[in-house]
Design a protein around this motif. Structure first.
Motif, PDB file in Angstrom:
ATOM      1  N   SER A 190      11.709   0.311  -4.787  1.00 15.36           N
ATOM      2  CA  SER A 190      10.844   1.546  -5.077  1.00 15.36           C
ATOM      3  C   SER A 190      10.415   2.149  -4.059  1.00 15.36           C
ATOM      4  O   SER A 190      10.177   1.750  -2.894  1.00 15.36           O
ATOM      5  N   ARG A 191      10.219   3.405  -4.367  1.00 14.67           N
ATOM      6  CA  ARG A 191       9.498   4.441  -3.232  1.00 14.67           C
ATOM      7  C   ARG A 191       8.087   4.100  -3.307  1.00 14.67           C
ATOM      8  O   ARG A 191       7.430   3.762  -4.322  1.00 14.67           O
TER       9      ARG A 191
ATOM     10  N   GLU B  79       8.634   4.236  -8.419  1.00 16.89           N
ATOM     11  CA  GLU B  79       7.709   4.613  -7.295  1.00 16.89           C
ATOM     12  C   GLU B  79       6.232   4.004  -7.578  1.00 16.89           C
ATOM     13  O   GLU B  79       6.143   3.518  -8.693  1.00 16.89           O
TER      14      GLU B  79
ATOM     15  N   HIS C 192       9.404  -1.571  -1.166  1.00 17.37           N
ATOM     16  CA  HIS C 192      10.521  -1.378  -0.816  1.00 17.37           C
ATOM     17  C   HIS C 192      11.500  -2.709  -1.136  1.00 17.37           C
ATOM     18  O   HIS C 192      12.653  -2.412  -1.460  1.00 17.37           O
TER      19      HIS C 192
ATOM     20  N   GLY D 203       5.603   3.084   7.281  1.00 16.89           N
ATOM     21  CA  GLY D 203       6.827   3.071   6.453  1.00 16.89           C
ATOM     22  C   GLY D 203       6.818   3.594   4.974  1.00 16.89           C
ATOM     23  O   GLY D 203       7.538   3.624   4.155  1.00 16.89           O
ATOM     24  N   CYS D 204       5.428   4.263   4.737  1.00 17.77           N
ATOM     25  CA  CYS D 204       5.038   4.802   3.558  1.00 17.77           C
ATOM     26  C   CYS D 204       5.948   5.872   3.368  1.00 17.77           C
ATOM     27  O   CYS D 204       6.100   6.601   4.321  1.00 17.77           O
ATOM     28  N   ASP D 205       6.386   6.255   2.280  1.00 15.97           N
ATOM     29  CA  ASP D 205       7.432   7.368   2.024  1.00 15.97           C
ATOM     30  C   ASP D 205       6.932   8.848   1.854  1.00 15.97           C
ATOM     31  O   ASP D 205       7.133   9.586   2.317  1.00 15.97           O
TER      32      ASP D 205
ATOM     33  N   ILE E 199       3.526  -1.782   0.512  1.00 19.75           N
ATOM     34  CA  ILE E 199       4.905  -1.027   1.116  1.00 19.75           C
ATOM     35  C   ILE E 199       6.063  -2.043   1.099  1.00 19.75           C
ATOM     36  O   ILE E 199       7.047  -1.697   0.574  1.00 19.75           O
TER      37      ILE E 199
END
Ligand code: C2E
Ligand code: CA
Ligand code: CA
Ligand code: CA
Length: 278
Positions: free
Chosen positions: A230-231, A197, A226, A250-252, A222
């Motif tokens: 990673s998240r 993360e 990615h 696109g953020c998780d 981001i």
């Protein structure tokens, strides 16, 4: 002032905490705090931006000081780091967090738990075995624990820390790079490390609606995260508009006062999450 020996412990009322003698007092009190259970953990949810559900909680330490009340980490962590107390503090936080997690798991919540660790912890030989041992003691699957490490802990000269990241990941424990964008990690340092993360620092998140440079940085982080597998979690989300923008980008996951301030675990999720993007 006259000459003082290093063993004199005297409190000078009104002098600030940077005073060396005052630090000795705080350090002595902290030793007691650790043995008398004066520390407490509050938890702040990490929310999945797509589903709006809590997926994890971050443990944030506070000191219930007998005279001064509930102290935030900024009041005592510097003294902890300076005095060699970070090891027992991290051990205490990990034990408490895993014990609390066992309780919320028993009530049907599957939240992972994030614990903040310092560079010193990672550099200490045997840290990976210590954490693995605690997980076994609590019967916790390694992937339900995430260790948050600040970027500076992963700086070029901290090779032991980098090795610890590799060892912890090999055991299934997730590593999170905290405050991303504020430290000195280079792309090449991240390249060699298995990072679960990346957390985008609050300073970029807070003005993402009106500052094109922050937008560019957040989008780039981001994409980078990615691309590395990673998240991405945004910290410091305080409005539904910011949460919406992040979801679009696109953020998780997101964390911030919009969802909840850090609270005792029994109070996590008792409010309704209103900020989740559709
Ligand atoms: P951090 O890991 O970056 O944690 C986020 C900090 O931002 C927390 O402050 C949290 O309460 C605050 N915060 C969360 N959402 C918002 C928001 O929407 N707006 C604003 N303005 N602030 C928000 P806190 O609890 O005072 O912790 C400060 C720092 O102390 C942490 O920063 C972390 O680096 C350190 N820390 C906390 N607990 C521990 C611990 O158990 N061990 C270690 N080594 N460090 C810890
Ligand atoms: Ca953190
Ligand atoms: Ca952070
Ligand atoms: Ca921070």
């Amino acid at each position: 002032h006259g000459k003082r020996g290093s063993s004199d412990i005297v409190v000078y009322a009104g002098e600030n905490m940077a005073h060396p003698t005052q630090w000795l007092v705080v350090q002595a009190e902290l030793r007691h705090a650790l043995t008398r259970d004066e520390l407490v953990l509050h938890y702040q949810p990490k929310v999945d931006l797509r589903s709006g559900e809590i997926v994890a909680v971050e443990a944030l330490v506070r000191w219930q000081h007998p005279q001064r009340g509930l102290l935030p980490p900024s009041e005592f962590l510097p003294a902890v780091e300076q005095s060699g107390l970070i090891e027992p503090l991290t051990a205490w936080v990990l034990r408490r967090a895993l014990a609390d997690q066992a309780m919320w798991t028993a009530t049907g919540r599957s939240w992972a738990v994030s614990v903040n660790v310092s560079a010193r912890n990672l550099e200490k030989p045997g840290f990976t075995d210590f954490v693995s041992g605690l997980l076994a003691e609590h019967g916790t699957a390694p992937h339900r624990l995430l260790l948050e490490v600040t970027e500076t802990a992963l700086a070029a000269d901290a090779r032991c820390a980098a090795q610890a990241v590799i060892d912890l990941t090999a055991r299934g424990i997730g590593i999170s790079v905290d405050d991303f964008g504020t430290g000195y990690t280079s792309m090449s340092q991240l390249r060699g490390l298995p990072i679960a993360e990346v957390k985008i620092d609050r300073t970029f998140v807070r003005d993402v609606l009106d500052a094109p440079p922050s937008q560019a940085i957040v989008r780039a982080v981001i994409a980078l995260a990615h691309g590395l597998g990673s998240r991405v979690t945004a910290e410091g989300v305080e409005s539904p508009e910011v949460a919406g923008w992040l979801a679009q980008a696109g953020c998780d996951e997101a964390q911030g006062y919009l969802y909840s301030r850090p609270v005792p675990w029994r109070e996590v999720g008792t409010y309704e999450i209103t900020g989740a993007a559709q």
